[in-house]
Design a protein around this motif. Structure first.
Motif, PDB file in Angstrom:
ATOM      1  N   ALA A 343       0.836  -1.203   0.000  1.00 19.36           N
ATOM      2  CA  ALA A 343       0.000   0.000   0.000  1.00 19.36           C
ATOM      3  C   ALA A 343       0.874   1.258   0.000  1.00 19.36           C
ATOM      4  CB  ALA A 343      -0.922   0.000   1.217  1.00 19.36           C
ATOM      5  N   ASP A 344       0.378   2.282  -0.695  1.00 17.89           N
ATOM      6  CA  ASP A 344       1.142   3.530  -0.810  1.00 17.89           C
ATOM      7  C   ASP A 344       0.512   4.611   0.064  1.00 17.89           C
ATOM      8  OD1 ASP A 344       2.426   5.859  -1.489  1.00 17.89           O
ATOM      9  OD2 ASP A 344       2.176   5.638  -3.655  1.00 17.89           O
ATOM     10  N   PHE A 345       1.114   4.839   1.218  1.00 16.65           N
ATOM     11  CA  PHE A 345       0.708   5.929   2.105  1.00 16.65           C
ATOM     12  C   PHE A 345       1.897   6.860   2.318  1.00 16.65           C
ATOM     13  CE2 PHE A 345      -2.584   2.815   3.163  1.00 16.65           C
ATOM     14  CZ  PHE A 345      -3.723   3.621   3.112  1.00 16.65           C
ATOM     15  N   SER A 346       2.591   7.144   1.227  1.00 17.64           N
ATOM     16  CA  SER A 346       3.788   7.978   1.289  1.00 17.64           C
ATOM     17  C   SER A 346       3.489   9.399   1.735  1.00 17.64           C
ATOM     18  CB  SER A 346       4.482   7.997  -0.082  1.00 17.64           C
ATOM     19  OG  SER A 346       3.569   8.408  -1.102  1.00 17.64           O
ATOM     20  N   GLY A 347       2.252   9.842   1.581  1.00 22.03           N
ATOM     21  CA  GLY A 347       1.890  11.176   2.033  1.00 22.03           C
ATOM     22  C   GLY A 347       1.640  11.262   3.518  1.00 22.03           C
ATOM     23  N   LEU A 348       1.647  10.128   4.187  1.00 24.51           N
ATOM     24  CA  LEU A 348       1.384  10.086   5.621  1.00 24.51           C
ATOM     25  C   LEU A 348       2.676   9.954   6.427  1.00 24.51           C
ATOM     26  CD1 LEU A 348      -1.517   8.179   7.306  1.00 24.51           C
ATOM     27  CD2 LEU A 348       0.776   7.931   8.205  1.00 24.51           C
ATOM     28  N   SER A 349       3.569   9.080   5.949  1.00 24.80           N
ATOM     29  CA  SER A 349       4.791   8.809   6.712  1.00 24.80           C
ATOM     30  C   SER A 349       5.876   8.283   5.800  1.00 24.80           C
ATOM     31  CB  SER A 349       4.499   7.785   7.816  1.00 24.80           C
ATOM     32  OG  SER A 349       5.681   7.367   8.463  1.00 24.80           O
ATOM     33  N   ASP A 350       7.129   8.480   6.202  1.00 26.83           N
ATOM     34  CA  ASP A 350       8.256   7.883   5.477  1.00 26.83           C
ATOM     35  C   ASP A 350       8.342   6.388   5.752  1.00 26.83           C
ATOM     36  OD1 ASP A 350       9.074  10.272   4.314  1.00 26.83           O
ATOM     37  OD2 ASP A 350      10.287  10.822   6.065  1.00 26.83           O
ATOM     38  N   ASP A 351       7.759   5.938   6.849  1.00 27.48           N
ATOM     39  CA  ASP A 351       7.774   4.523   7.202  1.00 27.48           C
ATOM     40  C   ASP A 351       6.769   3.753   6.345  1.00 27.48           C
ATOM     41  OD1 ASP A 351       9.615   4.872   9.310  1.00 27.48           O
ATOM     42  OD2 ASP A 351       7.990   5.537  10.622  1.00 27.48           O
ATOM     43  N   PRO A 352       7.153   2.613   5.792  1.00 29.91           N
ATOM     44  CA  PRO A 352       6.191   1.797   5.056  1.00 29.91           C
ATOM     45  C   PRO A 352       5.165   1.207   6.021  1.00 29.91           C
ATOM     46  CG  PRO A 352       8.249   0.614   5.302  1.00 29.91           C
ATOM     47  CD  PRO A 352       8.499   2.000   5.825  1.00 29.91           C
ATOM     48  N   PHE A 353       3.901   1.353   5.678  1.00 25.20           N
ATOM     49  CA  PHE A 353       2.874   0.751   6.530  1.00 25.20           C
ATOM     50  C   PHE A 353       1.607   0.543   5.724  1.00 25.20           C
ATOM     51  CE2 PHE A 353      -0.073   4.221   7.181  1.00 25.20           C
ATOM     52  CZ  PHE A 353       0.689   5.355   6.960  1.00 25.20           C
ATOM     53  N   TRP A 354       0.702  -0.241   6.299  1.00 23.47           N
ATOM     54  CA  TRP A 354      -0.564  -0.557   5.661  1.00 23.47           C
ATOM     55  C   TRP A 354      -1.603  -0.770   6.746  1.00 23.47           C
ATOM     56  CZ3 TRP A 354       3.887  -3.227   5.849  1.00 23.47           C
ATOM     57  CH2 TRP A 354       3.907  -4.453   6.537  1.00 23.47           C
ATOM     58  N   VAL A 355      -2.857  -0.786   6.378  1.00 23.95           N
ATOM     59  CA  VAL A 355      -3.941  -0.908   7.349  1.00 23.95           C
ATOM     60  C   VAL A 355      -4.123  -2.373   7.731  1.00 23.95           C
ATOM     61  CG1 VAL A 355      -6.399  -0.548   7.769  1.00 23.95           C
ATOM     62  CG2 VAL A 355      -5.106   1.115   6.412  1.00 23.95           C
ATOM     63  N   THR A 356      -4.171  -2.667   9.018  1.00 21.22           N
ATOM     64  CA  THR A 356      -4.394  -4.033   9.485  1.00 21.22           C
ATOM     65  C   THR A 356      -5.705  -4.183  10.250  1.00 21.22           C
ATOM     66  OG1 THR A 356      -3.137  -3.620  11.507  1.00 21.22           O
ATOM     67  CG2 THR A 356      -1.932  -4.522   9.621  1.00 21.22           C
ATOM     68  N   VAL A 357      -6.247  -3.104  10.779  1.00 23.06           N
ATOM     69  CA  VAL A 357      -7.491  -3.165  11.535  1.00 23.06           C
ATOM     70  C   VAL A 357      -8.412  -2.051  11.059  1.00 23.06           C
ATOM     71  CG1 VAL A 357      -8.578  -2.986  13.808  1.00 23.06           C
ATOM     72  CG2 VAL A 357      -6.368  -4.116  13.571  1.00 23.06           C
ATOM     73  N   MET A 358      -9.656  -2.388  10.764  1.00 21.00           N
ATOM     74  CA  MET A 358     -10.675  -1.386  10.460  1.00 21.00           C
ATOM     75  C   MET A 358     -11.984  -1.910  11.029  1.00 21.00           C
ATOM     76  SD  MET A 358     -11.633   0.537   6.864  1.00 21.00           S
ATOM     77  CE  MET A 358      -9.921   0.976   6.623  1.00 21.00           C
TER      78      MET A 358
END
Length: 418
Positions: A343-358
């Motif tokens: 997932a590309d959330f580069s506008g949120l953080s420099d750390d790579p991350f993705w959603v695991t809980v919703m």
């Protein structure tokens, strides 16, 4: 709306809900889905957004109902869409494209979407008196690696989000703080959302939306009219539940061969109302649900009109407390991109991350005094005689802001005794 002099005031409802998004590690295959009726241009008004929000809400509602079968179901399309919009500001590339389809705003810039939600928060903040609606957002970020400054500033500006730096290496302390915030923003109706399995040292951020609604009915159900009555459950023996009753001298209603529908408004302004749909005796509930779509909802609600003959309304007293795993529903709809490591959330953080809980937690209670959450039953209308409206079988309900057309809550009740 018209205000009728015979409408009394009625102590109503506390309608709390929490929507959470936790971002950290985990892997899910990516799939794709475009919601039917998605808005393909920039949202220029709050009402444009409500149509897209309704599409997503109805799609998730039906996914939840398919999994839960004979259970009562409740969902908040407004809270879900706002939590996703809160996260959308950090999305990029394919992830942004997929989320824009999900939100029904393909072609809109992030700034345009943000300004639309800013306007929505402003107009919903104008409610006062016997109707109260409070919406709160917060972002919990790890202290040692904060989120991008631009992302934080935009979430604060447009969504009034509270920023809470925490140490995710100490999950018990973080969960205690998060749940204290949730309890405070929902007036104690919801106290928990996440568990120790959802938060650990890998967590990058937790984004939360809390929605609290308190509304007095425009016309109350007199407590002395409540008596035990039969409710016909799906595929099971009938159950006896407290059934409220009142006669309304003026109602907004609509009926067809499929159902009887009625609106039960809140407060003197009647800006918000609960729309209740009871299928006809000869219409199976599953058949009705097949027609209960976002497109039909928009068509039906436009056809509600005043019936001066009034109505005799009977509605069960009931309570629903539930948890909705939104991730499961979105993945079933083919929206899995945000849940995988790519997932590309580069506008949120420099750390790579993705959603695991919703996930959503919801609390709902309907009594003579009002809606302690979001639910109500019934309706139907005729011009020549009072409507006889009885919520003695499974029904669905929608709590709607008639000014912005936003759907606060969407649900179904198949057994009020649960």
């Amino acid at each position: 709306m018209i205000h009728h002099p015979n409408y009394g005031r009625f102590l109503g409802a506390l309608l709390p809900l929490v929507m959470g998004v936790t971002v950290l590690g985990g892997g899910i295959p990516r799939t794709h889905w475009t919601p039917r009726g998605a808005i393909a241009q920039s949202p220029t008004a709050v009402r444009d957004l409500s149509e897209a929000q309704g599409e997503l809400g109805f799609a998730v509602f039906h996914q939840v109902r398919e999994r839960r079968g004979g259970e009562n179901v409740i969902l908040s399309p407004l809270s879900l869409s706002m939590a996703l919009a809160l996260l959308y500001g950090g999305a990029g590339g394919e992830t942004q494209r997929e989320m824009s389809q999900m939100l029904g705003v393909s072609g809109a810039t992030t700034g345009e979407l943000d300004r639309t939600y800013e306007g929505l928060l402003e107009t919903m903040g104008e409610l006062s008196g016997e109707v109260e609606l409070a919406i709160a957002n917060s972002i919990w970020t790890r202290q040692e690696s904060p989120l991008r400054v631009e992302f934080i500033q935009s979430r604060q500006q447009f969504y009034r989000a509270q920023i809470q730096p925490v140490d995710f290496r100490e999950p018990p302390h973080v969960l205690a703080a998060i749940h204290e915030w949730i309890s405070q923003e929902t007036q104690g109706r919801i106290t928990e959302l996440l568990s120790s399995r959802d938060v650990d040292e890998r967590t990058v951020a937790v984004l939360l939306n809390a929605l609290y609604f308190s509304g007095e009915w425009t016309s109350p159900f007199p407590e002395e009219n409540t008596e035990l009555a039969q409710f016909n459950r799906l595929g099971r023996s009938p159950v006896y539940v407290p059934m409220m009753k009142q006669r309304l001298s003026l109602v907004r209603a609509y009926e067809n061969d499929l159902f009887q529908g009625i609106e039960l408004p809140y407060g003197e302004s009647e800006r918000l109302g609960m729309y209740v749909f009871v299928p006809r005796d000869d219409v199976p509930f599953a058949e009705f649900l097949g027609q209960f779509t976002a497109e039909n909802w928009r068509s039906w609600v436009r056809r509600f009109e005043w019936n001066e003959a009034g109505a005799i309304v009977r509605l069960p007293r009931f309570q629903v407390t539930t948890e909705v795993n939104v991730r499961e529903s979105l993945e079933a709809l083919g929206l899995g991109g945000m849940f995988q490591p790519g997932a590309d959330f580069s506008g949120l953080s420099d750390d790579p991350f993705w959603v695991t809980v919703m996930r959503q937690q919801l609390y709902l209670e309907v009594t003579e005094a009002g809606t302690d959450a979001a639910a109500v039953t019934g309706i139907g209308g005729t011009r020549s005689a009072p409507i006889s409206w009885v919520g003695d079988r499974p029904f669905v309900f929608v709590v709607r802001d008639n000014e912005t057309e936003q759907i606060l809550f969407l649900g179904s009740v198949v057994d009020p005794s649960l």
